[in-house]
Write a protein that holds these residues in place. Structure first.
Motif, PDB file in Angstrom:
ATOM      1  N   UNK A  62      -9.092  52.139 -52.783  1.00  0.00           N
ATOM      2  CA  UNK A  62      -9.848  53.310 -53.259  1.00  0.00           C
ATOM      3  C   UNK A  62      -8.890  54.414 -53.701  1.00  0.00           C
ATOM      4  N   UNK A  63      -7.846  54.688 -52.905  1.00  0.00           N
ATOM      5  CA  UNK A  63      -6.875  55.729 -53.271  1.00  0.00           C
ATOM      6  C   UNK A  63      -6.143  55.388 -54.571  1.00  0.00           C
ATOM      7  N   UNK A  64      -5.774  54.119 -54.728  1.00  0.00           N
ATOM      8  CA  UNK A  64      -5.072  53.711 -55.953  1.00  0.00           C
ATOM      9  C   UNK A  64      -5.978  53.855 -57.175  1.00  0.00           C
ATOM     10  N   UNK A  65      -7.236  53.451 -57.042  1.00  0.00           N
ATOM     11  CA  UNK A  65      -8.171  53.587 -58.164  1.00  0.00           C
ATOM     12  C   UNK A  65      -8.401  55.051 -58.517  1.00  0.00           C
ATOM     13  N   UNK A  66      -8.470  55.905 -57.510  1.00  0.00           N
ATOM     14  CA  UNK A  66      -8.622  57.343 -57.776  1.00  0.00           C
ATOM     15  C   UNK A  66      -7.395  57.902 -58.481  1.00  0.00           C
ATOM     16  N   UNK A  67      -6.196  57.458 -58.069  1.00  0.00           N
ATOM     17  CA  UNK A  67      -4.962  57.896 -58.731  1.00  0.00           C
ATOM     18  C   UNK A  67      -4.939  57.459 -60.190  1.00  0.00           C
ATOM     19  N   UNK A  68      -5.337  56.213 -60.447  1.00  0.00           N
ATOM     20  CA  UNK A  68      -5.369  55.702 -61.813  1.00  0.00           C
ATOM     21  C   UNK A  68      -6.393  56.451 -62.660  1.00  0.00           C
ATOM     22  N   UNK A  69      -7.538  56.764 -62.093  1.00  0.00           N
ATOM     23  CA  UNK A  69      -8.567  57.502 -62.816  1.00  0.00           C
ATOM     24  C   UNK A  69      -8.075  58.895 -63.188  1.00  0.00           C
ATOM     25  N   UNK A  70      -7.397  59.561 -62.265  1.00  0.00           N
ATOM     26  CA  UNK A  70      -6.836  60.881 -62.579  1.00  0.00           C
ATOM     27  C   UNK A  70      -5.826  60.788 -63.718  1.00  0.00           C
ATOM     28  N   UNK A  71      -4.976  59.767 -63.676  1.00  0.00           N
ATOM     29  CA  UNK A  71      -3.972  59.581 -64.728  1.00  0.00           C
ATOM     30  C   UNK A  71      -4.641  59.286 -66.066  1.00  0.00           C
ATOM     31  N   UNK A  72      -5.705  58.499 -66.068  1.00  0.00           N
ATOM     32  CA  UNK A  72      -6.426  58.196 -67.313  1.00  0.00           C
ATOM     33  C   UNK A  72      -7.097  59.458 -67.852  1.00  0.00           C
ATOM     34  N   UNK A  73      -7.705  60.245 -66.982  1.00  0.00           N
ATOM     35  CA  UNK A  73      -8.354  61.497 -67.418  1.00  0.00           C
ATOM     36  C   UNK A  73      -7.349  62.490 -67.976  1.00  0.00           C
ATOM     37  N   UNK A  74      -6.110  62.435 -67.486  1.00  0.00           N
ATOM     38  CA  UNK A  74      -5.049  63.317 -67.976  1.00  0.00           C
ATOM     39  C   UNK A  74      -4.392  62.765 -69.237  1.00  0.00           C
ATOM     40  N   UNK A  75      -4.799  61.576 -69.675  1.00  0.00           N
ATOM     41  CA  UNK A  75      -4.221  60.971 -70.868  1.00  0.00           C
ATOM     42  C   UNK A  75      -2.903  60.271 -70.628  1.00  0.00           C
ATOM     43  N   UNK A  76      -2.505  60.112 -69.364  1.00  0.00           N
ATOM     44  CA  UNK A  76      -1.242  59.457 -69.049  1.00  0.00           C
ATOM     45  C   UNK A  76      -1.354  57.941 -69.134  1.00  0.00           C
ATOM     46  N   UNK A  77      -2.509  57.394 -68.810  1.00  0.00           N
ATOM     47  CA  UNK A  77      -2.764  55.962 -68.951  1.00  0.00           C
ATOM     48  C   UNK A  77      -3.772  55.791 -70.073  1.00  0.00           C
ATOM     49  N   UNK A  78      -3.430  55.004 -71.093  1.00  0.00           N
ATOM     50  CA  UNK A  78      -4.313  54.860 -72.252  1.00  0.00           C
ATOM     51  C   UNK A  78      -4.832  53.440 -72.444  1.00  0.00           C
ATOM     52  N   UNK A  79      -4.390  52.516 -71.599  1.00  0.00           N
ATOM     53  CA  UNK A  79      -4.869  51.146 -71.665  1.00  0.00           C
ATOM     54  C   UNK A  79      -4.587  50.445 -70.357  1.00  0.00           C
ATOM     55  N   UNK A  80      -5.388  49.427 -70.059  1.00  0.00           N
ATOM     56  CA  UNK A  80      -5.182  48.686 -68.816  1.00  0.00           C
ATOM     57  C   UNK A  80      -5.726  47.271 -68.933  1.00  0.00           C
ATOM     58  N   UNK A  81      -5.147  46.397 -68.125  1.00  0.00           N
ATOM     59  CA  UNK A  81      -5.645  45.033 -67.940  1.00  0.00           C
ATOM     60  C   UNK A  81      -5.498  44.756 -66.458  1.00  0.00           C
TER      61      UNK A  81
END
Length: 86
Positions: A25-44
């Motif tokens: 859950x913590x990792x998914x929340x961290x990834x979501x924050x990064x995606x919302x900030x535009x730091x992560x733009x794609x994932x698999x």
């Protein structure tokens, strides 16, 4: 009765109420924050469900060889983890 319920294909069906994995859950929340900030733009990603079913998904900008290289690195790390358990 305490016997395990088994499906026709031999897998044990989950009879317990699923519990959240806080590390996940913590990792998914961290990834979501990064995606919302535009730091992560794609994932698999691949996912293991409570009944051991495996699924996968991809989203966003996933073209190019960089993501394939990242997945290869992850695959090697997972393989080492599995082999170390034997």
């Amino acid at each position: 009765m305490s016997a395990q319920v088994v499906s026709l294909n031999g897998t044990v069906l989950a009879t317990e109420v699923p519990q959240p994995n806080e590390t996940l859950v913590h990792e998914l929340e961290r990834l979501l924050q990064a995606a919302r900030a535009g730091q992560i733009v794609g994932m698999a990603a691949a996912y293991q469900h409570q009944d051991r079913l495996i699924t996968y998904s991809y989203a966003g900008m996933i073209g190019g060889f960089g993501l394939l290289g990242g997945l290869d690195c992850l695959k090697e790390r997972l393989l080492r983890l599995v082999l170390s358990r034997d």
